[in-house]
Design a protein around this motif. Structure first.
Motif, PDB file in Angstrom:
ATOM      1  N   GLN A 197       0.841  -1.188   0.000  1.00 41.60           N
ATOM      2  CA  GLN A 197       0.000   0.000   0.000  1.00 41.60           C
ATOM      3  C   GLN A 197       0.882   1.246   0.000  1.00 41.60           C
ATOM      4  OE1 GLN A 197      -3.251   0.306  -0.251  1.00 41.60           O
ATOM      5  NE2 GLN A 197      -4.017  -1.769   0.166  1.00 41.60           N
ATOM      6  N   ARG A 198       0.271   2.387  -0.314  1.00 41.52           N
ATOM      7  CA  ARG A 198       0.960   3.667  -0.238  1.00 41.52           C
ATOM      8  C   ARG A 198       0.045   4.678   0.466  1.00 41.52           C
ATOM      9  NH1 ARG A 198       2.666   7.481  -4.152  1.00 41.52           N
ATOM     10  NH2 ARG A 198       2.124   8.772  -2.374  1.00 41.52           N
ATOM     11  N   SER A 199       0.595   5.863   0.790  1.00 46.98           N
ATOM     12  CA  SER A 199      -0.226   6.890   1.412  1.00 46.98           C
ATOM     13  C   SER A 199      -1.289   7.366   0.422  1.00 46.98           C
ATOM     14  CB  SER A 199       0.644   8.060   1.877  1.00 46.98           C
ATOM     15  OG  SER A 199       1.338   8.635   0.792  1.00 46.98           O
ATOM     16  N   LEU A 200      -2.370   7.866   0.955  1.00 45.98           N
ATOM     17  CA  LEU A 200      -3.522   8.239   0.127  1.00 45.98           C
ATOM     18  C   LEU A 200      -3.183   9.391  -0.807  1.00 45.98           C
ATOM     19  CD1 LEU A 200      -6.481   7.322  -0.189  1.00 45.98           C
ATOM     20  CD2 LEU A 200      -7.110   9.206   1.336  1.00 45.98           C
ATOM     21  N   ILE A 201      -3.623   9.276  -2.052  1.00 39.05           N
ATOM     22  CA  ILE A 201      -3.446  10.313  -3.062  1.00 39.05           C
ATOM     23  C   ILE A 201      -4.801  10.932  -3.350  1.00 39.05           C
ATOM     24  CG2 ILE A 201      -2.639  10.851  -5.386  1.00 39.05           C
ATOM     25  CD1 ILE A 201      -1.032   8.271  -5.316  1.00 39.05           C
ATOM     26  N   ASP A 202      -4.900  12.250  -3.321  1.00 41.37           N
ATOM     27  CA  ASP A 202      -6.161  12.922  -3.656  1.00 41.37           C
ATOM     28  C   ASP A 202      -6.597  12.524  -5.058  1.00 41.37           C
ATOM     29  OD1 ASP A 202      -6.187  14.210  -1.237  1.00 41.37           O
ATOM     30  OD2 ASP A 202      -5.332  16.090  -1.989  1.00 41.37           O
ATOM     31  N   GLY A 203      -7.847  12.137  -5.170  1.00 40.28           N
ATOM     32  CA  GLY A 203      -8.393  11.715  -6.456  1.00 40.28           C
ATOM     33  C   GLY A 203      -8.218  10.239  -6.742  1.00 40.28           C
ATOM     34  N   ARG A 204      -7.445   9.543  -5.920  1.00 41.54           N
ATOM     35  CA  ARG A 204      -7.259   8.106  -6.086  1.00 41.54           C
ATOM     36  C   ARG A 204      -7.628   7.369  -4.798  1.00 41.54           C
ATOM     37  NH1 ARG A 204      -4.879   5.671 -10.190  1.00 41.54           N
ATOM     38  NH2 ARG A 204      -6.292   4.087  -9.392  1.00 41.54           N
ATOM     39  N   GLU A 205      -8.775   7.742  -4.279  1.00 42.45           N
ATOM     40  CA  GLU A 205      -9.260   7.084  -3.066  1.00 42.45           C
ATOM     41  C   GLU A 205      -9.570   5.617  -3.294  1.00 42.45           C
ATOM     42  OE1 GLU A 205      -9.619  11.385  -2.570  1.00 42.45           O
ATOM     43  OE2 GLU A 205     -10.295  10.015  -4.157  1.00 42.45           O
ATOM     44  N   ASP A 206      -9.609   5.212  -4.581  1.00 44.63           N
ATOM     45  CA  ASP A 206      -9.874   3.813  -4.914  1.00 44.63           C
ATOM     46  C   ASP A 206      -8.652   2.921  -4.732  1.00 44.63           C
ATOM     47  OD1 ASP A 206      -8.805   5.346  -7.197  1.00 44.63           O
ATOM     48  OD2 ASP A 206      -8.831   3.405  -8.216  1.00 44.63           O
ATOM     49  N   LEU A 207      -7.458   3.506  -4.682  1.00 46.38           N
ATOM     50  CA  LEU A 207      -6.238   2.704  -4.722  1.00 46.38           C
ATOM     51  C   LEU A 207      -6.086   1.714  -3.566  1.00 46.38           C
ATOM     52  CD1 LEU A 207      -3.244   4.804  -6.103  1.00 46.38           C
ATOM     53  CD2 LEU A 207      -4.121   2.621  -6.938  1.00 46.38           C
ATOM     54  N   PRO A 208      -6.375   2.092  -2.325  1.00 47.78           N
ATOM     55  CA  PRO A 208      -6.208   1.107  -1.253  1.00 47.78           C
ATOM     56  C   PRO A 208      -7.024  -0.164  -1.479  1.00 47.78           C
ATOM     57  CG  PRO A 208      -6.396   3.292  -0.316  1.00 47.78           C
ATOM     58  CD  PRO A 208      -6.693   3.437  -1.777  1.00 47.78           C
ATOM     59  N   ALA A 209      -8.289   0.005  -1.865  1.00 42.39           N
ATOM     60  CA  ALA A 209      -9.139  -1.172  -2.110  1.00 42.39           C
ATOM     61  C   ALA A 209      -8.687  -1.920  -3.358  1.00 42.39           C
ATOM     62  CB  ALA A 209     -10.598  -0.749  -2.242  1.00 42.39           C
ATOM     63  N   THR A 210      -8.308  -1.179  -4.391  1.00 43.09           N
ATOM     64  CA  THR A 210      -7.838  -1.818  -5.623  1.00 43.09           C
ATOM     65  C   THR A 210      -6.586  -2.647  -5.362  1.00 43.09           C
ATOM     66  OG1 THR A 210      -8.746  -0.038  -6.998  1.00 43.09           O
ATOM     67  CG2 THR A 210      -6.986  -1.387  -7.961  1.00 43.09           C
ATOM     68  N   THR A 211      -5.654  -2.089  -4.601  1.00 43.37           N
ATOM     69  CA  THR A 211      -4.420  -2.807  -4.267  1.00 43.37           C
ATOM     70  C   THR A 211      -4.718  -4.063  -3.463  1.00 43.37           C
ATOM     71  OG1 THR A 211      -3.155  -0.739  -4.281  1.00 43.37           O
ATOM     72  CG2 THR A 211      -2.182  -2.615  -3.116  1.00 43.37           C
ATOM     73  N   ALA A 212      -5.590  -3.934  -2.466  1.00 41.72           N
ATOM     74  CA  ALA A 212      -5.942  -5.093  -1.638  1.00 41.72           C
ATOM     75  C   ALA A 212      -6.635  -6.168  -2.470  1.00 41.72           C
ATOM     76  CB  ALA A 212      -6.829  -4.657  -0.483  1.00 41.72           C
ATOM     77  N   ASP A 213      -7.513  -5.756  -3.375  1.00 46.20           N
ATOM     78  CA  ASP A 213      -8.215  -6.724  -4.222  1.00 46.20           C
ATOM     79  C   ASP A 213      -7.234  -7.457  -5.134  1.00 46.20           C
ATOM     80  OD1 ASP A 213     -10.605  -5.994  -3.079  1.00 46.20           O
ATOM     81  OD2 ASP A 213     -11.244  -4.724  -4.747  1.00 46.20           O
ATOM     82  N   TYR A 214      -6.292  -6.707  -5.701  1.00 49.48           N
ATOM     83  CA  TYR A 214      -5.298  -7.352  -6.567  1.00 49.48           C
ATOM     84  C   TYR A 214      -4.470  -8.358  -5.782  1.00 49.48           C
ATOM     85  CZ  TYR A 214      -0.976  -8.139  -9.075  1.00 49.48           C
ATOM     86  OH  TYR A 214       0.108  -8.749  -9.658  1.00 49.48           O
ATOM     87  N   ASN A 215      -4.062  -7.981  -4.591  1.00 42.53           N
ATOM     88  CA  ASN A 215      -3.249  -8.895  -3.780  1.00 42.53           C
ATOM     89  C   ASN A 215      -4.012 -10.174  -3.453  1.00 42.53           C
ATOM     90  OD1 ASN A 215      -1.105  -7.138  -3.829  1.00 42.53           O
ATOM     91  ND2 ASN A 215      -1.520  -6.254  -1.828  1.00 42.53           N
ATOM     92  N   ASP A 216      -5.306 -10.065  -3.209  1.00 41.86           N
ATOM     93  CA  ASP A 216      -6.123 -11.253  -2.958  1.00 41.86           C
ATOM     94  C   ASP A 216      -6.187 -12.134  -4.205  1.00 41.86           C
ATOM     95  OD1 ASP A 216      -6.622 -10.479  -0.353  1.00 41.86           O
ATOM     96  OD2 ASP A 216      -8.584  -9.602  -0.802  1.00 41.86           O
ATOM     97  N   LEU A 217      -6.397 -11.505  -5.362  1.00 42.88           N
ATOM     98  CA  LEU A 217      -6.453 -12.264  -6.614  1.00 42.88           C
ATOM     99  C   LEU A 217      -5.122 -12.958  -6.890  1.00 42.88           C
ATOM    100  CD1 LEU A 217      -8.357  -9.769  -8.970  1.00 42.88           C
ATOM    101  CD2 LEU A 217      -9.234 -11.936  -8.078  1.00 42.88           C
ATOM    102  N   LEU A 218      -4.032 -12.236  -6.658  1.00 34.35           N
ATOM    103  CA  LEU A 218      -2.714 -12.808  -6.908  1.00 34.35           C
ATOM    104  C   LEU A 218      -2.446 -14.001  -5.996  1.00 34.35           C
ATOM    105  CD1 LEU A 218       0.007 -12.516  -8.452  1.00 34.35           C
ATOM    106  CD2 LEU A 218       0.795 -11.097  -6.533  1.00 34.35           C
ATOM    107  N   ALA A 219      -2.794 -13.857  -4.722  1.00 35.56           N
ATOM    108  CA  ALA A 219      -2.574 -14.955  -3.776  1.00 35.56           C
ATOM    109  C   ALA A 219      -3.332 -16.201  -4.191  1.00 35.56           C
ATOM    110  CB  ALA A 219      -2.993 -14.520  -2.376  1.00 35.56           C
TER     111      ALA A 219
END
Length: 274
Positions: A197-219
């Motif tokens: 994960q990374r610190s929150l970026i304005d306008g990319r509030e979706d990134l934390p969930a997107t990153t977590a979802d990708y990691n689940d898919l990869l696992a």
């Protein structure tokens, strides 16, 4: 003697505090590692000064040496990311765009930290700003040229962070990368890292969930990609890297880490590669 090729931030780090933006794995495709069982090189334990990264490549080498392996990296490049002149952050080239690459090649001629032995084997194929969507088309040539036994992969954030693809598209690119590497060398193995994960970026509030979802898919996918002849191991970068949307102690810019943080990525990579 075995060889490993890493796709990700193992080779091309940047000076700490440089202000470069992007993903942890933006240093794309792979240093190749040749491993000599039971041997060690003391010079690879030279200490780096804190004002510049040692890079994950060197940290991986030190971790692997501690596990009784002598690691020999190969690839077309040797340096870290060349420090850029002060400028506002800019996104890397996206899929289909022409990268502004100078005639002498990508900017990977930066120096290592003071105190790192000049004999350190820093060969790699790692370029700042790359995505899995790009490297999937490059990895086959590198594997054919350097004949690795192991490919170390640390890609994915730039695909999702720069709107190249979503979670499934990034996973598809990772699978294509593995398929293309296997086409060049059927028995090659892989250590594939998930995305911190990374610190929150304005306008990319979706990134934390997107990153977590990708990691689940990869696992879930890694075990189905693996085979006895060509094993694929998951490397849990996300679990050991102290960075998140609210706070990022590991990152000097909300994502990229110092030498201590690099070690938190290199250690699990070395365990998976053992």
């Amino acid at each position: 003697m075995s060889q490993a090729l890493s796709a990700g931030p193992y080779g091309a780090s940047v000076p700490a505090g440089s202000g470069s933006q992007g993903a942890r794995e933006v240093r794309a495709t792979s240093p190749v590692v040749r491993r000599h069982e039971g041997e060690g090189r003391a010079e690879r334990h030279a200490h780096a000064r804190k004002d510049m990264h040692e890079t994950g490549l060197r940290r991986f080498a030190c971790a692997d040496v501690r596990r009784g392996h002598d690691v020999d990296f190969v690839g077309p490049y040797k340096g870290t990311k060349t420090p850029a002149a002060p400028a506002a952050p800019a996104r890397p080239a996206l899929q289909g765009e022409i990268e502004d690459v100078p005639p002498e090649g990508p900017p990977v001629v930066g120096e290592y930290a003071a105190g790192v032995s000049p004999d350190f084997d820093s060969d790699h194929f790692a370029v700042w700003g790359r995505q899995a969507a790009q490297d999937k088309n490059l990895i086959g040539r590198m594997v054919a040229q350097y004949e690795p036994d192991l490919v170390l992969v640390g890609l994915g954030f730039n695909d999702m962070g720069w709107f190249v693809s979503g979670t499934q598209g990034t996973l598809n690119s990772m699978k294509e990368l593995i398929d293309n590497a296997r086409a060049a060398r059927p028995g090659v193995g892989f250590a594939v890292a998930n995305v911190p994960q990374r610190s929150l970026i304005d306008g990319r509030e979706d990134l934390p969930a997107t990153t977590a979802d990708y990691n689940d898919l990869l696992a879930d996918a890694v075990s189905s990609w693996s085979s006895p002849a060509s094993p694929v191991e998951l490397v849990d970068w996300a679990g050991g890297y102290d960075c998140g949307p609210v706070d990022c102690p590991a990152g000097y810019d909300g994502l990229h880490g110092d030498a201590v943080a690099d070690a938190s990525l290199a250690e699990p990579s070395a365990r998976a590669a053992a």
